[in-house]
Structures are given as C-alpha cells and as structure tokens.
Design a protein around this motif. Structure first.
Motif, PDB file in Angstrom:
ATOM      1  N   SER A  61       0.848  -1.190   0.000  1.00 40.78           N
ATOM      2  CA  SER A  61       0.000   0.000   0.000  1.00 40.78           C
ATOM      3  C   SER A  61       0.884   1.241   0.000  1.00 40.78           C
ATOM      4  N   TYR A  62       0.309   2.355  -0.478  1.00 43.43           N
ATOM      5  CA  TYR A  62       1.068   3.596  -0.619  1.00 43.43           C
ATOM      6  C   TYR A  62       0.220   4.765  -0.133  1.00 43.43           C
ATOM      7  N   PRO A  63       0.179   4.971   1.186  1.00 48.40           N
ATOM      8  CA  PRO A  63      -0.624   6.069   1.737  1.00 48.40           C
ATOM      9  C   PRO A  63      -0.086   7.465   1.442  1.00 48.40           C
ATOM     10  N   GLY A  64       1.174   7.584   1.057  1.00 47.72           N
ATOM     11  CA  GLY A  64       1.771   8.902   0.850  1.00 47.72           C
ATOM     12  C   GLY A  64       1.205   9.619  -0.360  1.00 47.72           C
ATOM     13  N   ARG A  65       1.207  10.952  -0.303  1.00 48.45           N
ATOM     14  CA  ARG A  65       0.641  11.763  -1.388  1.00 48.45           C
ATOM     15  C   ARG A  65       1.344  11.526  -2.718  1.00 48.45           C
ATOM     16  N   PHE A  66       2.644  11.341  -2.706  1.00 44.07           N
ATOM     17  CA  PHE A  66       3.412  11.210  -3.934  1.00 44.07           C
ATOM     18  C   PHE A  66       3.987   9.800  -4.096  1.00 44.07           C
TER      19      PHE A  66
END
Length: 401
Positions: free
Chosen positions: A108-113
């Motif tokens: 998963s990639y919760p970061g904005r970028f």
C-alpha cells in the motif's frame, strides 16, 4: 519623477527582500525540505534536488510472486489496541510492503506522492545496503575487517579515523566524533549535511572530528563512520558505489526499477554510503528477502552466509540489545550497520531517519518495508509504535503459516 523614484525604491526593497529570502532558503534548505508536509514530496523527488548516480535496474527483472490480501492484524501500544491503518496515520507511512516466504502479500502507498514506481529516500537505511556491499567485497578479497581505514584513504592520516579498522567502522566503534544530534547545527552531522548540500568539503568535516574514544572500545552511532566506510569500499574496489551496487546487488536480485544515490554538490561528487540511496519499496524488499534467506536469492549466493548471520548480532557485549546507551531505544542492539532486535528469532532491521524501516525476520521468513515522512528526524514514540506493530504483524504471519 517622484513617482518613478518611489517605484524604483520599492523595487529595490522588493529585490533586497527576495535576495534575503533566497539566502535564507539556501541556508535552511534542509529544514524546509524535511519538514511536513513538504517532506512527502522531497523524500520521493531527491533526484530533482541533488546530482545523482543511477543504479540501473536488472537486465533480467524478476517480479515478486504476488498474493496480495488485506492483513488482519492489530497491536498494543500506549494502552490501546490499534490497527495497521492507525499505524499508517499516526506514523505518516508513505509506502508499505510485506513479503512472507518470498511472496508479496501486502502493498500500500498512503503517501501523497508515493506509488510502486516512486523511489524513496532511505536516509540511514542506506547503511545496511553499504554493509551488504562490504560483505561482498570482503568475500572477493578486496577488503579485510582488519584493514585500516587510512590504508585506503591516506587523506585521513592524522585524523581521528587514523587507527580505526573496517570492522570498527561497521560496528560504529571508530572512536571518532560525538553524539549524532540533528537538533544541534554545530554537531558533526549538521556540518556534514551543510557540506553535502551546500557544496562544502566533506573531507574537511571528516578530518575535523575529535577523538572521543579508542577505536573498538565504545559504540557511537555515526553517519560519518559509514561515509568513511563507503569511501573505503570505493577505494578498495576502484568502483563507485552505484556501479558496485548495480553489479553486486541490483542485477543478481532482478530489481525491477532503477535506483540511485544522490551525490554531494561539491566536487569531487561523492555518494553517501551512510544516507543517499533511493529505491522503490518493492526493490528494497528484495534486499530484505536476500538477507532473510541467508544471502541467497533464487538459488544464487549473493551475500556471504556468514555476513548475513553477523548482521543478526555480532556477539559483542557493548552492542547487544539494550546495551547501546546514549539515549538510544533499549529495544535495539547493533551489528554490521543493522539494528538488531534479539529474541529467539534474532530479527534485525535497517533504519533511516524520518521513519524508514527494512524489517527482516529470518525465522518467520517475513520482510516488511515501511517508508515514512515523520515531521522530525528522530521520534522515539513513533519508533516504539512501529516496532510494536511490526513485531505483532510478524507474529501473526508466523502463526498463519
């Protein structure tokens, strides 16, 4: 004429203000770039800010086998039961991947970028990559643990590093320098960062360090030790870090994406063995799997078995879990540029400031990558919560079989 004079005067004032602002921004670029929310962009775009040296992807990339699923896991922290979603929110997770028995089971990639293709600035997790490269160089005969640093870097003769060996540098026992304090601008790490980003001399910073202890007698966490170690490796192999990493790690593990080291702005431009590696979450997970499997990837020996084992604990009393002192968390020990966790599994982790983790449990055959954008370099509470969560996650996966 009066209006024109006033206009010219206003323009001059505005120009002076812009110039002063530019000077302030240049001098404080590190503070701006690493503070929230800017750091979520910075930590995925270092190649836009600094010169770089590419570590090309493998000519034969081998994607992970994927059986991605939702992880049902909770952990206890601060008197409350929490979930992985809580962990990501509370510790500013940007990227997260879990590999169990060589299979990618969660990503998963919760970061904005953040994304599977984003290359994350790993800070001091770079040290663990440098360690793997040193282990390979030792096996090839380019280095010895007993080699004096100055035998490869004679420019450090007469400095506090004179007398320190490769083994001392690996275990952060060179005896050079002082406490690594990111809040003190006059600390060695502050002067080092300004030299890296401002075009100054890294060598001058290294040569200026005082002798704090006899080599091999005391642990002192120091990014500058690993900077020396990386430069020793380059001198001994005659190969820049990026090229050596490409040939000895990225190609053998079938990395899917280019990685890179950012370089010092000043010349000669130098990669930071202690803090400038950038890679995707998936490719970083490959390195964790490599170490979890004792240095073997897909049946091929890449890192020496003894090196992978030494990274789980060096057997030195002053490096054992809870013995590091200096205000460091009691749940860590240190060996070989990795933070050891002890216990029956003798798990270990690479760490980087602002919340970068490469968690390796060889017994459970679990690897977790967590990239983050903490608002401060060090955060004992967020570190402790992450350790609690990853320990619980590893136990749950081991239980599931």
């Amino acid at each position: 004429m009066m209006l024109n004079a006033r206009g010219l005067g206003g323009a001059a004032v505005a120009g002076a203000g812009l110039a002063a602002g530019a000077v302030w921004l240049w001098r404080n670029q590190g503070v701006v770039a690493t503070g929230r929310p800017v750091n979520e962009w910075t930590f995925t775009h270092m190649s836009a800010l600094m010169p770089t040296d590419t570590v090309p992807r493998s000519p034969r990339p081998r994607p992970f086998v994927r059986r991605v699923r939702t992880l049902e896991c909770s952990y206890e922290f601060d008197g409350r039961r929490r979930t992985l979603e809580d962990l990501h929110r509370r510790t500013h997770t940007t990227g997260f991947a879990v590999v169990h028995r060589g299979v990618l089971v969660h990503e998963s990639y919760p970061g904005r970028f953040a994304s599977p293709g984003a290359r994350f600035q790993l800070f001091s997790l770079t040290k663990s990559v440098t360690s793997m490269l040193v282990g390979i160089a030792l096996e090839e005969g380019a280095l010895s643990l007993d080699d004096q640093a100055v035998s490869h870097l004679p420019e450090l003769a007469g400095s506090a590093y004179d007398g320190a060996t490769v083994g001392h540098l690996l275990d952060m026992c060179s005896g050079a320098g002082g406490v690594e304090d990111y809040t003190d601008p006059d600390a060695p790490i502050g002067r080092f960062e300004r030299a890296v980003t401002g075009g100054g001399s890294v060598l001058d910073v290294l040569r200026s360090l005082p002798r704090a202890a006899e080599p091999g007698t005391a642990f002192n966490y120091s990014t500058l030790d690993t900077q020396v170690l990386g430069q020793v490796l380059e001198a001994a192999t005659g190969t820049p870090l990026a090229r050596y990493a490409a040939r000895r790690l990225w190609e053998p593990v079938g990395a899917e994406s280019d990685a890179y080291y950012f370089l010092t702005r000043g010349r000669p431009r130098t990669a930071l063995g202690g803090g400038s590696f950038n890679a995707t979450v998936r490719d970083l997970a490959r390195l964790g799997v490599l170490m979890a499997h004792g240095g073997i990837w897909d049946g091929r020996r890449v890192v020496p078995a003894a090196w992978a084992e030494r990274s789980r604990g060096a057997g030195l009393p002053h490096l054992e879990v809870g013995a590091l002192g200096g205000g460091l968390p009691a749940h860590y020990g240190y060996a070989n540029q990795w933070w050891t966790l002890g216990g029956e599994h003798r798990a270990f982790t690479g760490l980087g400031i602002h919340g970068q983790f490469l968690w390796v449990d060889p017994v459970a055959d679990v690897v977790v990558v967590k990239t983050s954008a903490w608002p401060t370099a060090d955060d004992p509470e967020r570190d402790a919560e992450t350790v609690a969560a990853l320990t619980a996650l590893t136990a749950r996966l081991a239980q599931d079989g």
